[in-house]
Design an enzyme around this catalytic site. Structure first.
Site, PDB file in Angstrom:
ATOM      1  N   HIS B  58       1.043  -1.152  -0.014  1.00 15.70           N
ATOM      2  CA  HIS B  58       0.060  -0.052  -0.089  1.00 15.70           C
ATOM      3  C   HIS B  58       0.783   1.193   0.038  1.00 15.70           C
ATOM      4  O   HIS B  58       0.595   2.213  -0.879  1.00 15.70           O
ATOM      5  CB  HIS B  58      -1.060  -0.062   1.263  1.00 15.70           C
ATOM      6  CG  HIS B  58      -1.866   1.226   1.380  1.00 15.70           C
ATOM      7  ND1 HIS B  58      -2.569   1.871   0.278  1.00 15.70           N
ATOM      8  CD2 HIS B  58      -1.795   2.204   2.353  1.00 15.70           C
ATOM      9  CE1 HIS B  58      -3.338   3.002   0.721  1.00 15.70           C
ATOM     10  NE2 HIS B  58      -2.523   3.243   1.880  1.00 15.70           N
ATOM     11  N   HIS B  82       3.291   6.751   5.479  1.00 14.43           N
ATOM     12  CA  HIS B  82       2.254   7.575   5.980  1.00 14.43           C
ATOM     13  C   HIS B  82       1.399   6.892   7.025  1.00 14.43           C
ATOM     14  O   HIS B  82       0.782   7.398   7.626  1.00 14.43           O
ATOM     15  CB  HIS B  82       1.292   8.136   4.586  1.00 14.43           C
ATOM     16  CG  HIS B  82       0.389   7.172   4.171  1.00 14.43           C
ATOM     17  ND1 HIS B  82       0.947   6.173   2.941  1.00 14.43           N
ATOM     18  CD2 HIS B  82      -0.709   6.575   4.403  1.00 14.43           C
ATOM     19  CE1 HIS B  82      -0.061   5.429   2.745  1.00 14.43           C
ATOM     20  NE2 HIS B  82      -1.130   5.497   3.525  1.00 14.43           N
ATOM     21  N   GLU B  86       0.383   5.921  12.973  1.00 16.00           N
ATOM     22  CA  GLU B  86      -0.857   5.351  12.861  1.00 16.00           C
ATOM     23  C   GLU B  86      -1.095   3.942  13.323  1.00 16.00           C
ATOM     24  O   GLU B  86      -1.753   3.571  14.155  1.00 16.00           O
ATOM     25  CB  GLU B  86      -1.702   5.823  11.970  1.00 16.00           C
ATOM     26  CG  GLU B  86      -3.104   5.945  12.478  1.00 16.00           C
ATOM     27  CD  GLU B  86      -4.268   6.635  11.357  1.00 16.00           C
ATOM     28  OE1 GLU B  86      -5.399   6.998  11.612  1.00 16.00           O
ATOM     29  OE2 GLU B  86      -3.838   6.509  10.000  1.00 16.00           O
ATOM     30  N   ASP B  87      -0.604   3.175  12.581  1.00  9.54           N
ATOM     31  CA  ASP B  87      -0.789   1.892  12.561  1.00  9.54           C
ATOM     32  C   ASP B  87       0.255   0.767  13.096  1.00  9.54           C
ATOM     33  O   ASP B  87       0.053  -0.365  12.957  1.00  9.54           O
ATOM     34  CB  ASP B  87      -0.899   0.890  11.043  1.00  9.54           C
ATOM     35  CG  ASP B  87      -2.330   1.966  10.568  1.00  9.54           C
ATOM     36  OD1 ASP B  87      -3.108   2.398  11.577  1.00  9.54           O
ATOM     37  OD2 ASP B  87      -2.534   1.757   9.383  1.00  9.54           O
ATOM     38  N   ASP B 147      -3.603   8.183  -1.407  1.00 10.31           N
ATOM     39  CA  ASP B 147      -3.956   6.979  -0.554  1.00 10.31           C
ATOM     40  C   ASP B 147      -5.396   6.617  -0.662  1.00 10.31           C
ATOM     41  O   ASP B 147      -5.563   5.302  -0.783  1.00 10.31           O
ATOM     42  CB  ASP B 147      -3.745   7.667   0.900  1.00 10.31           C
ATOM     43  CG  ASP B 147      -4.258   6.683   2.075  1.00 10.31           C
ATOM     44  OD1 ASP B 147      -3.965   5.482   1.832  1.00 10.31           O
ATOM     45  OD2 ASP B 147      -5.207   7.165   3.071  1.00 10.31           O
TER      46      ASP B 147
END
Lengths: 116, 330
Positions: B58, B82, B86-87, B147
Site C-alpha cells: 500500500h 504515511h 498510526e498503525d 492514499d
C-alpha cells in the site's frame, strides 16, 4: 521448423498492430481495443502465434499492477526473429491491387518445351 | 557509505519503485527514498492488506501514484511512511529524529486529515486556500488523495458495507477536493470508481462465464488463460463491458481449444459432428421438442454470430481494399 500460422485478415490486423512497435509488450485487452477484434478471435490468434514461436507471453513484472490494484497482466512480445517472420508473412500475404502488377512484372518462360 | 550491497539489487519492489520515480523525476534522492522504504518495510512487517498482499504494497503504491504527479523527495518519503505512526509502534519522535521535521509534519498532517471537522472539510472542497489551510501543507492533501485512490482501486477486498461507505465519502469529499486542487485525472478516476462500486451488485456472472470457458481448455493451459482473462476483466469499468468481454471469449473458446489441443483435421471434424449431435440430443432428452427447438435455435444463433463476426472483418477489409484499388489504379 514450426508451422507458420494461417494469415487470416484478423491475424494480419494483430501483427500490423504489434509491428507498430516490435519491441513493446502488448496485453490482450490492449490489442482487442486497438484492432476492434472480439476476444474470442484475438486470444486464439495469440495462442497460434505463440505456438508458431513468433510471440512469447510472460506475466507482468513491474509494480504498476499493485498501484493500480489489479492482478498482473499477461504480456505478449515478439520473439527474437518473430517480428522479422511476421513482416515477411505480411509482405507475402495476398494484397488486392498487387496481383495485376505482379502478373505483368513476371517474366514469362519463352521456351515452352524448355528442359529443366 | 560502506553498505554491503545496494538494497535495490536484492529487493525487486524497491528497485521497481526507484525506477518508476526516476522516470518521473530523474534527480530524485534515491537514498532518502530507500531509507523511507526500509523503515516502512520494517514496521509494517507481518501486516497484510485485506487482499492478502503484504501491507507494504500500500505505501509503495501510494508513493508510486504521487511520483506520477511529480512529487518531491519529502512527499515521496512521507507517502511511504504515511501509515507507520498510526498503525505501528513507530513514534512521531523517532520519525522526527530519523527523517526530520518536514517529513514528520507531512505524515502527521495526512493522519490529521481523517479527523478534521466536517464543516472545515466541506469548505476545503470548494476553495483551494481553505484546503491548504486545512492540511497545513498542500503536499499532505496530495498524499491523502493518492492514499484514497489506491484504497478505492483495491476496494473489492473489503466488506460490502465498507465499500459503500468509502465510496460515498469519496464522492462527497475526495472528488471535489481533487478538482479544487487541480488534480482532475485523479478526481475523475476516484469518481468513476466510487460511482461504479455504488452501482455494482455483488456477484460476478462474467467471472463465472470465464471459469466455464477455461474448463474447456487442456488442463495444463486452464490456469494461465483464466488468470489472463480475469486480469483483463478487472480493468473493464462497467459490468456490461465485463459481460461482453466474457461472452466474446466464450464464443471463441472452440477456436482456442482447437488451437491448444491441435488435433488432426479428422478428429476436429469428428469433434464438431459429435458436438452438434450431442447438443441436439441433449435438448430432446432434457425437455422434449420445445427444449430441442430452443437449444437448436440458440446454437444456430451462436454459430451465426461467430460466422458473422468472422466474415465481417473480411468483408469490411475487402470493401476497403476495393475502394483503395479503385482510387489508386484508375
Amino acid at each position: 521448423m514450426k508451422k507458420e500460422p494461417r494469415m487470416t485478415q484478423a491475424t494480419k490486423m494483430v501483427l500490423r498492430e504489434m509491428l507498430a512497435d516490435p519491441a513493446a509488450h502488448y496485453y490482450g485487452l490492449q490489442l482487442i481495443k486497438a484492432t476492434a477484434l472480439p476476444g474470442g478471435t484475438l486470444y486464439p490468434i495469440m495462442a497460434r502465434l505463440e505456438r508458431a514461436g513468433w510471440v512469447t507471453g510472460d506475466w507482468e513484472k513491474s509494480v504498476a499492477h499493485i498501484a493500480e490494484g489489479r492482478p498482473p497482466r499477461h504480456y505478449y512480445q515478439f520473439t527474437e526473429d518473430g517480428a522479422e517472420q511476421a513482416r515477411a508473412a505480411l509482405a507475402g500475404a495476398y494484397q488486392p491491387g498487387q496481383r495485376r502488377r505482379l502478373d505483368f512484372g513476371m517474366p514469362w518462360p519463352d521456351l515452352p518445351g524448355m528442359p529443366q | 557509505m560502506n553498505q554491503p550491497a545496494d538494497p535495490a539489487s536484492t529487493d525487486p519492489v524497491l528497485a521497481g519503485l526507484l525506477a518508476h520515480i526516476s522516470r518521473h523525476r530523474p534527480g530524485a534522492d534515491a537514498q532518502l527514498i530507500t531509507r523511507g522504504y526500509q523503515t516502512a518495510a520494517y514496521w509494517h512487517q507481518g501486516q497484510t492488506r485485506k487482499s492478502g498482499d503484504p501491507y507494504l504494497t500500500h505505501p509503495v503504491a501510494v508513493a508510486t501514484i504521487v511520483a506520477g504527479l511529480g512529487a518531491d523527495d519529502q512527499t515521496l518519503c512521507a507517502a511511504l511512511l504515511h501509515d507507520t505512526v498510526e498503525d505501528t509502534p513507530y513514534t512521531q519522535a523517532a520519525m522526527r529524529q530519523e527523517f526530520g521535521a518536514e517529513i514528520t509534519g507531512l505524515v502527521a498532517a495526512v493522519t490529521a486529515l481523517d479527523r478534521a471537522p466536517a464543516e472545515q472539510v466541506s469548505a476545503a472542497c470548494a476553495d483551494d486556500a481553505a484546503a491548504v489551510a486545512l492540511a497545513g501543507d498542500r503536499r499532505a492533501l496530495v498524499i491523502k488523495l493518492a492514499d484514497r485512490l489506491h484504497n478505492i482501486r483495491t476496494i473489492r477486498y473489503v466488506s460490502r458495507a465498507k465499500q459503500v461507505d468509502k465510496s460515498r465519502q469519496t464522492l462527497a469529499v475526495m472528488v471535489p477536493l481533487a478538482r479544487t486542487l487541480g488534480m482532475d485525472s485523479i478526481g475523475a478516476e476516484l469518481e468513476s470508481r466510487a460511482a461504479a462500486t455504488l452501482r455494482k451488485r455483488p456477484g460476478s456472472a462474467s467471472g463465472g462465464l470465464l471459469a466455464v470457458a477455461a474448463a474447456l481448455l487442456p488442463p495444463e493451459a486452464r490456469a494461465r488463460w483464466r488468470a489472463e482473462w480475469l486480469a483483463e476483466l478487472q480493468v473493464l469499468p462497467t459490468h456490461r463491458e465485463q459481460l461482453r468481454f466474457a461472452v466474446q471469449i466464450v464464443l471463441g473458446i472452440g477456436r482456442l481449444a482447437v488451437t491448444l489441443y491441435q488435433p488432426a483435421a479428422a478428429i476436429r471434424r469428428a469433434f464438431g459432428a459429435v458436438l452438434t449431435a450431442a447438443v441436439a440430443a441433449s435438448g430432446l432428452v432434457a425437455g422434449g421438442w420445445r427444449a430441442a427447438l430452443a437449444v437448436t435455435a440458440t446454437v444456430l444463433a451462436v454459430l451465426a454470430t461467430v460466422l458473422w463476426t468472422l466474415h465481417s472483418h473480411d468483408r469490411t477489409q475487402r470493401l476497403a481494399d476495393l475502394i483503395r484499388a479503385l482510387r489508386g489504379h484508375r
